[in-house]
Design an enzyme around this catalytic site. Sequence first.
Site, PDB file in Angstrom:
ATOM      1  N   GLU A  53       5.894   0.309 -12.060  1.00 53.28           N
ATOM      2  CA  GLU A  53       4.882  -0.727 -11.879  1.00 53.28           C
ATOM      3  C   GLU A  53       4.192  -1.050 -13.198  1.00 53.28           C
ATOM      4  OE1 GLU A  53       2.522  -1.400  -8.017  1.00 53.28           O
ATOM      5  OE2 GLU A  53       1.066  -0.391  -9.311  1.00 53.28           O
ATOM      6  N   HIS A 104      23.145  18.803  -5.279  1.00 55.07           N
ATOM      7  CA  HIS A 104      24.059  18.549  -4.167  1.00 55.07           C
ATOM      8  C   HIS A 104      23.891  17.132  -3.630  1.00 55.07           C
ATOM      9  CE1 HIS A 104      25.378  22.778  -3.849  1.00 55.07           C
ATOM     10  NE2 HIS A 104      24.167  23.028  -4.306  1.00 55.07           N
ATOM     11  N   GLU A 118      -2.165  -4.001   4.321  1.00 51.87           N
ATOM     12  CA  GLU A 118      -1.573  -2.884   5.053  1.00 51.87           C
ATOM     13  C   GLU A 118      -2.610  -1.806   5.351  1.00 51.87           C
ATOM     14  OE1 GLU A 118       1.592  -4.087   1.890  1.00 51.87           O
ATOM     15  OE2 GLU A 118      -0.601  -3.971   2.039  1.00 51.87           O
ATOM     16  N   LYS A 172     -10.114  -0.495  -2.797  1.00 55.56           N
ATOM     17  CA  LYS A 172     -11.185  -0.887  -3.717  1.00 55.56           C
ATOM     18  C   LYS A 172     -11.936  -2.114  -3.193  1.00 55.56           C
ATOM     19  CE  LYS A 172     -10.329  -0.632  -8.117  1.00 55.56           C
ATOM     20  NZ  LYS A 172      -9.826  -0.941  -9.467  1.00 55.56           N
ATOM     21  N   LYS A 226       3.751 -10.565  -1.510  1.00 57.92           N
ATOM     22  CA  LYS A 226       2.606 -10.507  -0.601  1.00 57.92           C
ATOM     23  C   LYS A 226       2.161 -11.907  -0.194  1.00 57.92           C
ATOM     24  CE  LYS A 226      -0.168  -7.828  -3.061  1.00 57.92           C
ATOM     25  NZ  LYS A 226      -1.319  -6.966  -3.384  1.00 57.92           N
ATOM     26  N   GLY A 245      -4.859   1.416  -9.757  1.00 58.35           N
ATOM     27  CA  GLY A 245      -4.512   2.184  -8.561  1.00 58.35           C
ATOM     28  C   GLY A 245      -3.566   3.334  -8.831  1.00 58.35           C
ATOM     29  N   ARG A 246      -2.548   3.100  -9.652  1.00 59.40           N
ATOM     30  CA  ARG A 246      -1.550   4.145  -9.910  1.00 59.40           C
ATOM     31  C   ARG A 246      -2.086   5.225 -10.844  1.00 59.40           C
ATOM     32  NH1 ARG A 246      -0.223  -0.732 -11.828  1.00 59.40           N
ATOM     33  NH2 ARG A 246       0.147  -1.080 -14.044  1.00 59.40           N
TER      34      ARG A 246
END
Length: 580
Positions: A372, A403, A219, A213, A528, A273-274
């Site tokens: 979050e 399993h 990153e 954005k 961060k 964002g999510r």
Amino acid sequence: MASSTLICETQPWKDLKSHVEDIKKTHLRELLSDTDRCKSMMVDFDGITLDYSRQRATPGTMDKLYNLAETAHLKEKINRMFNGERINSTENRSVLHVALRAPRDAVMQSDGKNVVPDVWNVLDKIKDFSERVRNGSWVGATGKALTDVISVGIGGSFLGPLFVHTALQTDPEASKCATGRQLRFLANVDPIDVARNIAGLKPETTLVLVVSKTFTTAETMLNARTLRAWISKELGPSAVAKHMVAISTNLTLVEKFGIDPNNAFAFWDWVGGRYSVCSAVGVLPLSIQYGFTVVEKYVDKKFLFFYSRFLKGASSIDQHFYSTPFEKNLPVLLGILSVWNVSFFGYPASAILPYSQALEKFAPHIQQVSMESNGKGVSIDGKPLPFETGEIDFGEPGTNGQHSFYQLIHQGRVVPCDFIGIVKSQQPVYLEGEVVNNHDELMSNFFAQPDALAYGKTPEELLKENVLQHLVPHKTFSGNRPSLSLLLPSLDAYKIGQLLAIYEHRVAVQGFIWGINSFDQWGVELGKSLATQVRKQLHASRVKGESAEGFNFSTTTMLTKYLKESFDVPANPPTILPRI
């Protein structure tokens, strides 16, 4: 309830605290023997069936939970979200991801402005661009078609789109639309992720989407610069404008990076964002991969693929969530039952168990949406909470999970489970002579596991089966472990959109009842910030040979060891890219 009053201070909360002690005395075996109770705990909407009869709850429990929701002003808070009020108070923002899938003629306001036309302007731009890429009228620097896409983003810019892409890959119609194309997602700043993403690809046929954005996400921008170098090394710097586009609102930095601002696709600060998979963040890469338009027999001409299917499915749940009474409202029921399990039984975790391999990336996405959003320690007014919020979400498709970690959920810790089943497989297999087909084998487990968790197996039952006495304790299952089941008729783009929206709104319901802000994420900032200090130290140590200082003993020791054992890293290296 006054805004400064914590929900745990209210009478409905206290009533539930008392009530849970009575429920703890009743086993699910007894609750499931009550047919009328079970009937009251089955809800249908648009072909989706929710069965929550295996929750440790009675109709009286549900009435008390509805009272709690009313006291928490749940309906009022839902209305405020849909009305575009700035319910994300710490960032002073609206929360309007529902507008991303609203019909073109809908009206949804933020700061007095209808945002739906802006949404559709971006959708129209995506439609035009994706069709040009797919039909070959937009080509790369060498004139070749761009058949491979790498979407660069992290967090919500990656997990949501990856979930939808993975779910669509095996859908028959979607897979036909994707013939000859590849879509990959680069998220981790680890160079191994870069290496895996560019392995087997050629820059001349690759289009890179940079999702940030602000165009400053550390990153993402390092990965974007890495792919820019990969493209430039092979095709020259001028090729960047033909091979890279942006999903961002910072047009100045987009242009400075080398991307034509005309090839930037906007989204807005009212989209977290999510919650952004229905924005250009998800719709652009998915439209390039699967196509934006399809011909629908029951409409006049063409409908948008992701609107008429995926976005329309999400929108149907938005309207259901907004208008349906709590007793029949799927997201509300999932949300209040989670509050019941977390806050009153004290269960800290929740397992999302889709019996469909196509949904293998669903739990990781909801893990972020939930943890979050609701991993908070203070109320929306900033008051410390005397109770836990949020849940530890995890999951794996059945039968793989059986399993892996089902041993724990059957005989170890109590983990409430959401079982998600599909009636019709995307890829049915039938083998002559088999007792059941492959999908029936899968679904046999979908139906069996919730009952195994609920009923368990007693020592008396084991002894009747002549189990050796010394093995009885090891083979006893206590049962009384809560779960719910969602059964979907199919798994096409429409149902994928519905499933996404059900869980998005489930998370909002939890936060609204707990009285927290589910739409900020300050918890990701401190790490961060500290990483910035470490980054500066690594640079100073590599370039100037400076010793690590300004950190505690532990960090200084580990940093020094890291620098010593990576002494062969050049101080000012030329560009070196991965080779696989």
